[in-house]
Each structure stands twice: as structure tokens, then as C-alpha cells.
Design an enzyme around this catalytic site. Structure first.
Site, PDB file in Angstrom:
ATOM      1  N   LYS A 271      46.078  69.274  90.293  1.00 53.29           N
ATOM      2  CA  LYS A 271      45.728  68.702  91.593  1.00 53.29           C
ATOM      3  C   LYS A 271      46.919  67.990  92.223  1.00 53.29           C
ATOM      4  CE  LYS A 271      43.929  64.503  93.330  1.00 53.29           C
ATOM      5  NZ  LYS A 271      43.518  63.155  92.941  1.00 53.29           N
ATOM      6  N   ASN A 272      47.641  67.190  91.430  1.00 59.92           N
ATOM      7  CA  ASN A 272      48.740  66.414  91.991  1.00 59.92           C
ATOM      8  C   ASN A 272      49.898  67.289  92.442  1.00 59.92           C
ATOM      9  OD1 ASN A 272      47.371  64.007  91.665  1.00 59.92           O
ATOM     10  ND2 ASN A 272      48.281  63.550  89.673  1.00 59.92           N
TER      11      ASN A 272
ATOM     12  N   CYS B 158      42.615  56.153  95.642  1.00 58.78           N
ATOM     13  CA  CYS B 158      42.005  55.305  94.615  1.00 58.78           C
ATOM     14  C   CYS B 158      42.516  53.876  94.722  1.00 58.78           C
ATOM     15  CB  CYS B 158      42.330  55.845  93.215  1.00 58.78           C
ATOM     16  SG  CYS B 158      41.220  57.139  92.654  1.00 58.78           S
TER      17      CYS B 158
ATOM     18  N   VAL C  66      54.761  52.098 100.053  1.00 66.25           N
ATOM     19  CA  VAL C  66      55.603  53.199 100.525  1.00 66.25           C
ATOM     20  C   VAL C  66      57.005  52.717 100.880  1.00 66.25           C
ATOM     21  CG1 VAL C  66      53.611  54.500 101.362  1.00 66.25           C
ATOM     22  CG2 VAL C  66      54.805  52.935 102.912  1.00 66.25           C
ATOM     23  N   GLU C  67      57.374  51.507 100.456  1.00 68.28           N
ATOM     24  CA  GLU C  67      58.700  50.989 100.802  1.00 68.28           C
ATOM     25  C   GLU C  67      59.824  51.891 100.320  1.00 68.28           C
ATOM     26  OE1 GLU C  67      56.208  47.207 100.740  1.00 68.28           O
ATOM     27  OE2 GLU C  67      56.257  49.132  99.710  1.00 68.28           O
TER      28      GLU C  67
ATOM     29  N   ARG D 232      50.643  50.533  95.224  1.00 71.52           N
ATOM     30  CA  ARG D 232      51.300  51.820  95.446  1.00 71.52           C
ATOM     31  C   ARG D 232      51.976  51.850  96.816  1.00 71.52           C
ATOM     32  NH1 ARG D 232      47.557  56.559  93.012  1.00 71.52           N
ATOM     33  NH2 ARG D 232      46.118  56.085  94.670  1.00 71.52           N
TER      34      ARG D 232
END
EC number: 2.5.1.7
Length: 439
Positions: free
Chosen positions: A34-35, A129, A136-137, A134
Site C-alpha cells: 500500500k505504501n 492516522c 512536513v518541514e 509527522r
């Protein structure tokens, strides 16, 4: 257009009813990762052409990303149950629908291909999730280093660049998402880009191989230093996604907790090394009779061990909850340290409801093994936590009801049918006849 099949009904009351204590046997087929599928779908935007991806599981997240790509002018079509055709010829810079983006972190992958190919990208900050920040920097800093002007306003990230420029990028942390985003952007940049402290996960290597099949020049994927030499354009291709190492690990744990002998295929043995090593340390026997197949033989008694999650090739954070299920019924005391994400012990309280003896302090969980678990109603808080509770239910004495199936359906294709094919006694129970909306 993408043929959107109606997903299984997953209201808050829907649940899996599991009769525990049954041995599993036979062979189970492992789906495409999936990833990998999600990032390769975004990678297809790099070419003004048609790309066909094979071994793509028909999951809720895949369908959501398909709709997001359609909003960007891309034609997405299902070819049977395991292939997708993506025609990105008419790619545009429309804003993806927030209602979809807010549910799917992988939607942010589009920012790299969009700014590289069209010179501008507007992508809402993503969801997914709830297992940690998590941020995004790292993605943003990397794009800025390549010459993009990046702003974040009202929850939308906008990146602009007439032409991205190759450069040297050092990641403070080997983030998979940042590595993949920047690698895609660099394929069409001017000059050479090097990503230092890059993620080494198999999904990163899969993306690199996919981009190479499209005409990209990428060297070093799978190491901590990746070099990309930009090209003028990429072309469409046909590509088969790697098997899902986390799904394979899930079935290995299902076999372990039920003390069952099963076979899994297809797999890539090297992708399973951290999980296989720990299972062997605990007493299980794992063999690879050929390069695509793994045979699991259980231990009569499992020894406790310690687990520390780490970036690949360390023990995967996505297997932490599942491994904890086995540790809960092993002999002795174990310690699990979660170093990748915060807020990833949501399954502990539910396992304790089933009779486990687990105590959490910070990012550590101390586990005292018990003889067995008992069936109970439990609720999954994220994808892997829900999978862990399903696995726990297979081993528990009595009946377990697992809620939170909306998480499970994001990452496991046909998991009930696959488990039933191995002899598990479970069924999806839906109290209402009203279907959930088509995704």
C-alpha cells in the site's frame, strides 16, 4: 475514470466478530505494498503520459488518492482488481478537495511532481492516522533548497519554481515521505541533487526503480545517500509494485499467536529481516524455500524479548503493535520502545482489556507475559493498532469484537477472506443495512 467499488460497510458500530483459539494452516497471498502504491500513483504525475501500475490493492486510501488525482485533471482507471492506469497528460494545478486530502497523508506526495512538472503546486496539509505530528518541514526545506518559493497559508502549502535546481540536501531525520517527495521533484530538476541521510526503506527503492523505468537517473536508493541527475522529461511505463512487507508481517504474527504453521507468498525475504530476526529470537522457525516464499513454524513457548522501533533496516514502527500482541502472551518480561512516532500506544489499553499486562511510560511499554488473552469488545485507534487487535482476537479465549474497521480498511485488502482461507473463524458484522458512502 476510476471505477470506485463500494467498500465494506464500516460505520462506528460495524465490527469483526472473532472466535479465538483456532489454528491456521495453508498459504496466503500477500498483496502489493500500500505504501508503495500511494507514492507511485503520485509519481505517475511526473510524466505527461499513461502509466500502468500492477499489484495495486483496492483499498480505501488508494481510492481516495485516485479521486484527488482526478481533481487534478488526471485520468485514473481500474484495470481489474489489482491494476490501475494513470494518464497524467492533462495534469493541472487545481486545488485538491480538502474533504479527501484531510483524510489521507499520502496526498502530500503530489507536491513534488506538481512543482517539478508545472512549476506550481497547491496542496492542503494532509491528514491520515492520528499517530503523531509527522510534520512536513523536511519536505518544505528540501524544496526551498532546490529553489522553490514555499508558503503555508490557511492550511495550504504553495510551492512555486520556474525550474527546480539540483542541490545537496541533508535531512535532519531519514524521513520516508521527505525522501520520496524530494527524489520525485529532483527527477525533473536542472542538474544533480544529492539527498543525504535519506530513508532506506524498500518503498523508497521501489519508487526509485519506478522513476528509473520512466527514464529518471537515480543512484544509491537503499543507502543513506541518493543522487538524482535531472532529465528534461519522463515517460509512462508499466510497473509492478513490491509485496507488502507489513501485511506479510501481520500474517506472520497471526500465525505466531495462534501457534500455526503457514506459508506466505509473494514476499521479498530481505524486507522481512527485522521481523523474522525477532520471531526467531523468540523461538519460532522461519524458512525461505525459494526467493518469493516464507514458511513459518511456531514455537511451543515464546521467549520474551525487547523491541525498539527504528527507521529501516531497523524494526518497523508499523509492526510494533502487532509484535506487542505476541509479547503479551510470551514467557517473561519485555520492553517495547517506540522511537519513530509519538502517540503510538493506543492499542495498549485495549490489549489490557483482553487480559494483557502492559504498562506505558513515555515512549516505552513494559510487558509482563500472561498465559492467554480473553475475548472482549475492543476498538482500534489507527490502522496497525486495529490489525493488532484482530490478531489478538485470533489467539484469545472466547469471542472478540473489534471496532474501528474504518482504519483496517485503509491498509488491508481482503483481510477477512485471507484469514478465513487459513481457517480463522471471523466475520464482519454490520448492524445497519445502510451502506457507508462510496469513497
Amino acid at each position: 475514470m476510476l471505477a470506485l467499488t463500494t467498500p465494506p460497510l464500516t460505520t462506528e458500530q460495524a465490527h469483526l466478530k472473532i472466535q479465538g483459539g483456532y489454528r491456521l494452516s495453508g498459504e496466503v497471498r500477500i498483496s502489493g505494498a500500500k505504501n508503495s502504491a500511494l507514492v507511485l500513483m503520485a509519481g505517475a504525475l511526473l510524466a505527461a503520459d499513461t502509466t500502468i501500475l500492477r499489484a495495486v490493492p483496492d483499498l480505501a486510501d488508494i481510492r481516495r488518492l485516485g479521486e484527488i488525482l482526478q481533481a487534478l485533471g488526471v485520468k485514473v482507471q481500474r484495470l481489474g482488481s489489482e491494476a490501475i492506469a494513470i494518464d497524467a497528460t492533462a495534469l493541472n494545478t487545481n486545488d485538491p478537495p480538502y474533504a479527501l486530502v484531510s483524510q489521507l497523508r499520502a496526498s502530500f506526495f503530489a507536491i513534488g511532481p506538481l512543482v517539478a512538472r508545472l512549476g506550481v503546486a497547491r496542496v492542503p496539509l494532509p491528514g491520515g492516522c492520528a499517530i503523531g505530528a509527522r510534520p512536513v518541514e523536511l519536505h518544505v526545506r528540501g524544496l526551498q533548497a532546490m529553489g522553490a518559493e514555499v508558503t503555508i497559508d490557511h492550511g495550504v502549502v504553495t510551492a512555486r519554481a520556474t525550474k527546480l535546481k539540483g542541490t545537496r540536501i541533508y535531512l535532519d531525520y531519514p524521513s520516508v515521505g521527505a525522501t520520496e517527495t524530494l527524489m520525485m521533484a529532483a527527477t525533473l530538476a536542472e542538474g544533480e541533487t544529492t539527498i543525504e541521510n535519506a530513508a532506506q526503506e524498500p518503498e523508497v527503492v521501489d519508487l526509485a526503480n519506478f522513476c528509473i523505468a520512466m527514464g529518471a537517473k537515480i543512484y544509491g536508493a537503499g543507502t543513506n545517500s541518493i543522487t538524482i541527475v535531472g532529465v528534461d522529461r519522463l515517460h509512462g511505463t508499466e510497473y509492478e509494485i513490491i509485496p507488502d512487507r507489513i501485511e506479510a508481517g501481520t500474517f506472520l504474527l497471526a500465525a505466531a499467536v495462534t501457534r500455526s504453521a503457514i506459508t506466505l507468498a509473494p514476499v521479498i525475504p530481505s524486507h522481512l529481516t527485522p521481523v523474522v530476526a525477532k520471531l526467531a529470537e523468540m523461538g519460532a522457525k522461519i524458512e525461505f524455500p525459494d526467493p518469493t516464499r516464507v514458511c513459518f513454524t511456531p514455537a511451543q513457548r515464546y521467549r520474551a524479548t525487547d523491541i525498539e522501533t527504528l527507521p529501516y533496516p531497523g524494526f518497523p514502527t508499523d509492526m510494533q503493535a502487532l509484535m506487542m500482541t505476541l509479547l503479551a502472551i510470551s514467557e517473561g518480561n519485555s520492553l517495547v520502545s517506540e522511537t519513530v512516532f509519538e502517540n503510538r500506544f493506543g492499542h495498549v489499553a485495549e490489549l489490557n482489556r483482553m487480559g494483557a499486562d502492559i504498562r506505558v511510560k513515555g515512549n516505552h511499554a513494559a510487558i509482563r507475559g500472561v498465559p492467554h488473552l480473553s475475548g472482549a469488545p475492543v476498538t482500534g485507534t489507527d490502522l496497525r493498532a486495529t490489525a493488532a487487535l484482530v490478531v489478538a482476537g485470533l489467539a484469545a479465549h472466547g469471542e472478540t469484537h473489534v471496532y474501528g474497521l474504518q482504519h483496517l480498511d485503509r491498509g488491508y485488502w481482503q483481510i477477512e477472506a485471507k484469514l478465513q482461507g487459513l481457517g480463522a473463524q471471523l466475520e464482519r458484522y454490520v448492524p445497519s443495512a445502510v451502506p457507508s458512502p462510496v469513497l
